[in-house]
Write a protein that holds these residues in place. Structure first.
Motif, PDB file in Angstrom:
ATOM      1  N   ILE A   4       1.129  -1.303   0.353  1.00 14.39           N
ATOM      2  CA  ILE A   4      -0.246  -0.066   0.157  1.00 14.39           C
ATOM      3  C   ILE A   4       1.023   1.169  -0.016  1.00 14.39           C
ATOM      4  CG2 ILE A   4      -1.641   1.452   1.893  1.00 14.39           C
ATOM      5  CD1 ILE A   4      -3.191  -1.131   2.072  1.00 14.39           C
ATOM      6  N   CYS A   5       0.380   2.683  -0.776  1.00 13.66           N
ATOM      7  CA  CYS A   5       1.273   3.861  -0.812  1.00 13.66           C
ATOM      8  C   CYS A   5       0.424   4.592  -0.016  1.00 13.66           C
ATOM      9  CB  CYS A   5       1.185   4.100  -2.474  1.00 13.66           C
ATOM     10  SG  CYS A   5       1.663   5.560  -2.588  1.00 13.66           S
ATOM     11  N   VAL A   6       1.220   5.067   0.676  1.00 12.42           N
ATOM     12  CA  VAL A   6       0.863   5.769   1.867  1.00 12.42           C
ATOM     13  C   VAL A   6       1.620   7.557   1.690  1.00 12.42           C
ATOM     14  CG1 VAL A   6       0.897   6.468   3.879  1.00 12.42           C
ATOM     15  CG2 VAL A   6      -0.063   4.086   3.614  1.00 12.42           C
ATOM     16  N   VAL A  37       4.939   1.226   0.575  1.00 13.17           N
ATOM     17  CA  VAL A  37       5.501   2.146  -0.096  1.00 13.17           C
ATOM     18  C   VAL A  37       5.247   3.836   0.184  1.00 13.17           C
ATOM     19  CG1 VAL A  37       5.854   2.999  -2.722  1.00 13.17           C
ATOM     20  CG2 VAL A  37       4.920   0.768  -2.287  1.00 13.17           C
ATOM     21  N   TYR A  38       6.201   4.476   0.365  1.00 17.12           N
ATOM     22  CA  TYR A  38       5.741   6.099   0.417  1.00 17.12           C
ATOM     23  C   TYR A  38       6.614   6.468   0.223  1.00 17.12           C
ATOM     24  CZ  TYR A  38       9.964   6.902   3.975  1.00 17.12           C
ATOM     25  OH  TYR A  38      10.661   6.585   4.566  1.00 17.12           O
ATOM     26  N   VAL A  45       5.350  13.513   9.550  1.00 17.98           N
ATOM     27  CA  VAL A  45       5.105  11.804   9.448  1.00 17.98           C
ATOM     28  C   VAL A  45       5.152  10.675   8.871  1.00 17.98           C
ATOM     29  CG1 VAL A  45       2.677  10.970   9.561  1.00 17.98           C
ATOM     30  CG2 VAL A  45       2.538  13.028  10.495  1.00 17.98           C
ATOM     31  N   MET A  46       5.712  10.912   7.909  1.00 21.64           N
ATOM     32  CA  MET A  46       6.402  10.318   7.091  1.00 21.64           C
ATOM     33  C   MET A  46       7.555   9.364   7.452  1.00 21.64           C
ATOM     34  SD  MET A  46       7.059  12.254   3.470  1.00 21.64           S
ATOM     35  CE  MET A  46       7.439  10.779   2.388  1.00 21.64           C
ATOM     36  N   GLY A  47       8.304   9.972   8.059  1.00 24.89           N
ATOM     37  CA  GLY A  47       9.341   9.271   8.773  1.00 24.89           C
ATOM     38  C   GLY A  47       8.947   8.365  10.215  1.00 24.89           C
ATOM     39  N   ALA A 103      -4.770   8.137   2.134  1.00 26.32           N
ATOM     40  CA  ALA A 103      -3.972  10.278   2.766  1.00 26.32           C
ATOM     41  C   ALA A 103      -3.234   9.260   4.742  1.00 26.32           C
ATOM     42  CB  ALA A 103      -4.507  10.795   2.116  1.00 26.32           C
ATOM     43  N   LEU A 104      -2.687  10.059   4.782  1.00 19.80           N
ATOM     44  CA  LEU A 104      -2.877   9.592   6.096  1.00 19.80           C
ATOM     45  C   LEU A 104      -3.357  11.192   6.728  1.00 19.80           C
ATOM     46  CD1 LEU A 104       0.308   7.860   7.665  1.00 19.80           C
ATOM     47  CD2 LEU A 104      -2.797   7.502   7.494  1.00 19.80           C
TER      48      LEU A 104
END
Ligand code: AMP
Length: 184
Positions: A4-6, A37-38, A45-47, A103-104
């Motif tokens: 899943i791509c976030v 996948v990001y 938040v990504m990290g 999408a977070l």
């Protein structure tokens, strides 16, 4: 689902509840043996999301454009880090690698990315689920926008069904696993 791509915020100034939500989402991904996948960055938040997936023993692919490597530090411990020529190529590569898009909470970049995934779904370019994790009502106003756009005739009922929304990671991923695209 394999990966899943976030999409989520790159800012380190976001209040802690959003990083905590990203960590909870990460745990749910790993429990379901779904890879992440990001955007490949170390901060924000990504990290937090990538750290939490790695800590739980999961698989993380980062995709980062060469053009932002001067300003954005890539995460050093990813399972795999891919670079692309441009941000547009990154979006394309992330789309190819994943079979679901989330999408977070995040800012303009996050909205740009998830709306592109929704736009591609609308045109039948993929039939994968696209959804928002509505942490603490963060996306309430966006959901209201989609409902209003539907009522005003800009978004058809089928297109409105493309926009999945859930309050918890398990609810969102359950919805993803049962998803069938309304677009033929
Ligand atoms: P934003 O929501 O504006 O913080 O943008 C974050 C989202 O856009 C992430 O999902 C990334 O894939 C992408 N992105 C935009 N800017 C950056 C950046 N400087 N570093 C890493 N990713 C970024």
């Amino acid at each position: 689902m394999k990966r899943i791509c976030v999409y989520c915020g790159s800012s380190s100034s976001a209040v802690p509840i959003y990083s905590e939500a990203a960590q909870a989402f990460a745990v749910e991904l790993v429990e379901r043996e779904i890879g992440l996948v990001y955007g490949g960055a170390k901060g924000g938040v990504m990290g937090s999301l990538a750290d939490a997936v790695l800590e739980a023993g999961g698989n993380v692919t980062g995709v980062i454009p060469e053009t932002i490597l001067d300003t954005e530090e890539p995460h050093p411990g990813l399972t795999e880090l891919r670079t692309t020529e441009s941000k547009d190529k990154r979006k394309q590569r992330m789309t190819e690698l994943a079979d679901g898009f989330v999408a977070l909470p995040g800012g303009i970049g996050t909205q740009e990315e998830i709306l592109q995934s929704l736009g591609r779904a609308k045109h039948g370019e993929h039939h994968d689920p696209c959804g928002f994790l509505n942490v603490d009502g963060y996306y309430d106003s966006l959901v209201e926008f989609f409902d209003n756009a539907n009522m005003e005739g800009f978004i058809s009922p089928e297109q409105r069904e493309l926009v999945l929304v859930a309050e918890t990671p398990s609810e969102l991923l359950d919805t993803f696993e049962q998803y069938e695209s309304p677009i033929v």
